[in-house]
Write a protein that holds these residues in place. Structure first.
Motif, PDB file in Angstrom:
ATOM      1  N   LYS A 158      37.907  46.107  37.312  1.00 52.75           N
ATOM      2  CA  LYS A 158      38.873  45.900  37.960  1.00 52.75           C
ATOM      3  C   LYS A 158      38.798  47.000  39.208  1.00 52.75           C
ATOM      4  O   LYS A 158      39.364  46.869  40.444  1.00 52.75           O
ATOM      5  CB  LYS A 158      40.391  45.658  37.500  1.00 52.75           C
ATOM      6  CG  LYS A 158      40.532  44.349  36.976  1.00 52.75           C
ATOM      7  CD  LYS A 158      39.788  43.999  36.167  1.00 52.75           C
ATOM      8  CE  LYS A 158      39.680  42.545  35.537  1.00 52.75           C
ATOM      9  NZ  LYS A 158      38.683  42.224  34.938  1.00 52.75           N
ATOM     10  N   TYR A 460      39.747  37.795  37.858  1.00 58.23           N
ATOM     11  CA  TYR A 460      39.933  38.705  39.201  1.00 58.23           C
ATOM     12  C   TYR A 460      38.675  38.711  40.080  1.00 58.23           C
ATOM     13  O   TYR A 460      37.991  39.549  40.779  1.00 58.23           O
ATOM     14  CB  TYR A 460      39.746  40.180  38.520  1.00 58.23           C
ATOM     15  CG  TYR A 460      41.368  40.459  37.862  1.00 58.23           C
ATOM     16  CD1 TYR A 460      42.414  40.876  38.336  1.00 58.23           C
ATOM     17  CD2 TYR A 460      41.181  40.117  36.343  1.00 58.23           C
ATOM     18  CE1 TYR A 460      43.409  41.142  37.434  1.00 58.23           C
ATOM     19  CE2 TYR A 460      42.415  40.136  35.756  1.00 58.23           C
ATOM     20  CZ  TYR A 460      43.545  40.812  36.225  1.00 58.23           C
ATOM     21  OH  TYR A 460      44.734  40.888  35.506  1.00 58.23           O
ATOM     22  N   GLU A 464      42.135  36.249  43.813  1.00 55.51           N
ATOM     23  CA  GLU A 464      42.309  36.220  42.472  1.00 55.51           C
ATOM     24  C   GLU A 464      42.747  34.798  41.841  1.00 55.51           C
ATOM     25  O   GLU A 464      43.501  33.948  42.799  1.00 55.51           O
ATOM     26  CB  GLU A 464      43.641  37.043  42.062  1.00 55.51           C
ATOM     27  CG  GLU A 464      43.386  38.661  42.038  1.00 55.51           C
ATOM     28  CD  GLU A 464      44.513  39.267  41.637  1.00 55.51           C
ATOM     29  OE1 GLU A 464      44.197  40.884  41.692  1.00 55.51           O
ATOM     30  OE2 GLU A 464      45.591  38.875  41.554  1.00 55.51           O
ATOM     31  N   THR A 527      47.411  37.233  39.724  1.00 57.16           N
ATOM     32  CA  THR A 527      47.174  37.692  38.226  1.00 57.16           C
ATOM     33  C   THR A 527      48.734  38.325  37.988  1.00 57.16           C
ATOM     34  O   THR A 527      49.100  38.404  37.153  1.00 57.16           O
ATOM     35  CB  THR A 527      46.209  38.565  38.015  1.00 57.16           C
ATOM     36  OG1 THR A 527      46.124  39.676  38.849  1.00 57.16           O
ATOM     37  CG2 THR A 527      44.774  37.959  38.179  1.00 57.16           C
TER      38      THR A 527
END
Length: 576
Positions: A158, A460, A464, A527
């Motif tokens: 991420k 991700y 997203e 998310t």
């Protein structure tokens, strides 16, 4: 006169901190800007710099102890300078008071001794929860705290994606947004350094939480030598036999390397771990596998400018996601320049002057070849249980995947398993953490059950995507009658600002009561937004209850209310 060094307040919610390590010793000279000590609070660890110059005269709060914010932890002054008569006795006069962790030790059983094998998001959470409930906890970890997630998985991926997204936004949307940048480039070395710094901060924070909760950590590899008996081969070469009231197996999973001819022989073929530690940005990359890991890394590298080709053996990607959501995501990735070849299984990998050549066969039976600097193999993971000697421990499993019930119990009383190493559950960090809490609570005399129905799946990529509950495809397979409400991000003000309005919210309900059965989102903040869907399913909420809940404006959350309105064909900001 000696100067007081105080425990800093590093955040609005911080009330105390645990000294992890003193970087200077008593009597040692200190300059302004030197790191004086490291402090752990919650799940973070930070280095504290000194803004004074002199000699560290006295450490009041030793390493491993906790002090309230703004309390004295040390004194700095000139060599030989007095710091007052009462300093030495200060801790005895004002003992530190540890705050409640909002957990009470079990009243149903004596103090338990628990051995946890693995310190990842399942193991370390189980350890902390068990310690909260009064257990004596020992964690055996052969590599690093935080497991795959914090070190070579969720968090570093991420971080890489965030850098890539920022670069892509400035490059492609900056002018439209009024941001004119010249000389824009990617310092890939710094991208990797930033990723590593984030992981280090979080893993140090876990280590601090272990100290705070008095959890013992053993560096080594554990295996069964008898039922409920483990032998630990320590990192220092020594061995130790461990027994406890309970054992929790939390060894996670590792990358799966398929038996593709030429794969192991080519150094340019990498797994996700290798993709997160490249020294230079490759000009081209073939990604084998259209799952979560492959597509997330494909998006990151494509945004940085790498030419990406994704090869998938089956007819669609992300099989766990709602198909309509996946189609939106794939459309965006194609616009990023990513090429997709579905139903195109890999036959072999050959050497190439570019790096590697991937030989495939498409559904028409034609042979295709793709050359690239790097080949990322991302076709799945397998349980990391080979070294546990499960048969010796009497633990039932299927090719290394351990059988458990909803209390996370194995067939051996007192032996539990959680996370990626168990059979039949999603391989996600947050499911492992939830399982860890369930196992710890059951061991300590409480009754808890793991329910996966409210566990979201998050991808991700760009943009997203996230989903929870039943997909439309699952409803059809079950022969269920259902209703669907949708709302496009293009009709939402905040989404238009964030990414031009690309994306969709989709809500699935039953027909009779319009109870929420599934929620699926692709678009900005998906998310984060999915938690509302998980809570709605958990509370058996209806579309009407989402509708009657006021959602703040301007936010992307408004799309969720509008999708619920569309279930009843009365959305305000679109044609129903």
């Amino acid at each position: 006169m000696a100067i007081e060094i105080l425990m800093p307040k590093l955040g609005l919610t911080m009330t105390e901190g645990t000294i992890e390590e003193w970087k200077k010793k008593e009597g040692e000279a200190v300059k302004a800007g030197d790191v004086l000590f490291s402090v752990a609070t919650d799940k973070l660890s930070s280095d504290v710099e000194c803004d004074k110059e002199g000699v560290l005269l006295k450490i009041v709060c030793p390493a491993g102890e906790t002090a309230p914010c703004k309390s004295v932890v040390a004194y700095i002054g000139q060599a030989g300078e007095s710091i007052g008569e009462n300093v030495a006795a200060e801790k005895e006069e004002a003992p530190l008071k540890k705050e409640s962790l909002s957990s009470e030790p079990s009243q149903k059983s004596d103090k338990k001794s628990i051995i946890i094998v693995g310190g990842g998001p399942g193991g370390y959470v189980a350890a902390i929860r068990a310690a909260q409930l009064g257990a004596e906890v020992t964690v055996v970890e052969k590599e690093y705290l935080g497991g795959t997630c914090l070190n070579i998985g969720c968090i570093p991926t991420k971080s890489l994606l965030h850098s890539a997204e920022l670069y892509e936004q400035i490059k492609h949307q900056g002018k439209e947004l009024g941001i004119n940048a010249t000389g824009l480039s990617v310092d890939f070395t710094q991208v990797i350094a930033h990723k590593d710094a984030i992981s280090k901060q979080l893993t140090s924070g876990v280590a601090g939480l272990f100290k705070l909760n008095k959890i013992k950590k053993i560096d080594g590899e554990a295996s069964f030598i008898a039922p409920k008996t483990l032998l630990v081969k320590k990192a220092d070469g020594k061995e130790e036999q461990l027994k406890g009231d309970a054992i929790i197996l939390a060894t996670g999973s590792i990358n799966f390397a398929p038996p593709i001819p030429g794969l192991k022989e080519n150094p340019n073929c990498i797994d996700s771990t290798g993709a997160l530690s490249l020294e230079a940005l490759p000009k081209s990359m073939v990604v084998i596998g259209g799952g979560v890991i492959g597509l997330e890394l494909a998006c990151a590298y494509a945004a940085f400018g790498t030419k990406i080709t994704v090869i998938e053996a089956v007819a669609h990607m992300l099989p766990m996601m709602d198909r309509e959501i996946t189609e939106v995501s794939v459309g965006h990735m194609k616009n990023m320049g990513i090429d997709f070849h579905l139903e195109c299984p890999v036959q072999a990998i050959e050497p190439s002057p570019f790096g590697a050549k991937v030989i495939c066969k498409n559904k028409e039976g034609n042979t295709l070849a793709f050359e690239a600097e790097k080949v990322l193999v991302a076709i799945g993971r397998r349980p990391n249980t080979a070294s546990l000697e499960l048969e010796v421990g009497g633990v039932h499993h299927d090719n290394g995947r351990i059988f458990v019930n909803t209390k996370m119990e194995t067939n051996v009383p007192g032996v539990y398993a959680i996370g990626d190493c168990v059979k039949g559950y999603a391989q996600l960090a947050h499911t492992a953490s939830a399982m860890g809490e369930v196992a710890a609570e059951n061991i300590c005399g409480h009754t808890a059950y793991y329910e996966e129905g409210t566990s979201p799946t998050c991808v991700y990529m760009m943009p997203e995507a996230a989903g929870v509950g039943l997909t439309e495809e699952a409803c059809k397979e079950k022969g269920m009658e259902y209703k669907v409400g949708k709302f496009p991000m293009s009709a939402n003000g905040k989404a238009l600002i964030l990414n031009g309005g690309e994306g969709l919210v989709k809500i699935i309900t039953d027909v009779k009561h319009e109870e929420i059965l599934g929620m699926h989102i692709v678009g900005p903040r998906a998310t984060d937004l999915i938690a509302e869907g998980a809570l709605a399913i958990r509370l058996e909420a209806t579309a009407e209850e989402l509708i009657s809940t006021i959602h703040s404006h301007p936010t992307v959350t408004e799309t969720m209310r509008e999708a619920a309105l569309n279930v009843e064909k009365r959305a305000i900001h679109m044609k129903n």
